[in-house]
Write an enzyme that holds these catalytic residues in place. Structure first.
Site, short mmCIF file in Angstrom:
data_model
loop_
_atom_site.label_atom_id
_atom_site.label_comp_id
_atom_site.label_asym_id
_atom_site.label_seq_id
_atom_site.Cartn_x
_atom_site.Cartn_y
_atom_site.Cartn_z
N LYS A 70 0.83 -1.20 0.00
CA LYS A 70 0.00 0.00 0.00
C LYS A 70 0.87 1.26 0.00
O LYS A 70 0.48 2.27 -0.59
CB LYS A 70 -0.96 -0.01 1.19
CG LYS A 70 -2.04 -1.06 1.05
CD LYS A 70 -2.87 -1.18 2.31
CE LYS A 70 -3.90 -2.30 2.19
NZ LYS A 70 -4.66 -2.48 3.44
N HIS A 121 0.44 -7.72 17.25
CA HIS A 121 -0.60 -8.74 17.18
C HIS A 121 -1.11 -9.06 18.57
O HIS A 121 -0.42 -8.90 19.57
CB HIS A 121 -0.14 -10.01 16.46
CG HIS A 121 0.98 -10.73 17.14
ND1 HIS A 121 0.82 -11.50 18.26
CD2 HIS A 121 2.29 -10.81 16.83
CE1 HIS A 121 1.97 -12.02 18.61
NE2 HIS A 121 2.89 -11.61 17.76
#
Length: 141
Positions: A70, A121
């Protein structure tokens, strides 16, 4: 008056990604080696495979690859493949990005010199933020 840019460089691109850890776990269970070979480098597989819960680490790296793609504005595809981006650890255990030749060519094409990445995470989610910077010395005057 000093007209040089401060350390850190110029921001060229930014990308982020968030993924459910169970989504990656499910793909690992269904596709196994086929998925691992298609998406992750040997370096990433060695690291994640050594962890108690490898799926969490694979999910974070998956998010990092998406975030990097991205930054470039390409997504994963012809210009930048899954294995073009490899996440490894530096001397302070910080995540670093290694690009293959295709990724290095794209880095030069967009005028950047470095890719910085941050991973995180939990048991359920993994995320990554990536930035492209050009940190070549330059003055504003």
């Amino acid at each position: 008056m000093d007209l040089t840019l401060p350390p850190g460089g110029i921001l060229i691109g930014i990308g982020t990604d968030l993924i459910e850890v169970d989504r990656v776990r499910g793909v690992l269970e269904r596709q196994g080696e086929r998925f691992l070979n298609r998406v992750f480098t040997d370096e990433e597989r060695a690291y994640c495979g050594s962890m108690k819960y490898p799926h969490k680490h694979y999910a974070a790296r998956f998010a990092a690859k998406e975030a990097v793609s991205k930054c470039f504005g390409t997504g994963i595809g012809v210009e930048l493949g899954w294995r073009s981006v490899s996440i490894y650890h530096g001397p302070r255990h910080q995540p670093l990005v290694r690009l293959d030749e295709q990724g290095q060519a794209l880095l030069r094409h967009v005028g950047a010199t470095h890719v910085h990445v941050s991973l995180s995470h939990t048991d359920t989610m993994a995320m990554a933020v990536a930035v492209l910077v050009d940190n070549r010395p330059r003055s504003l005057g």
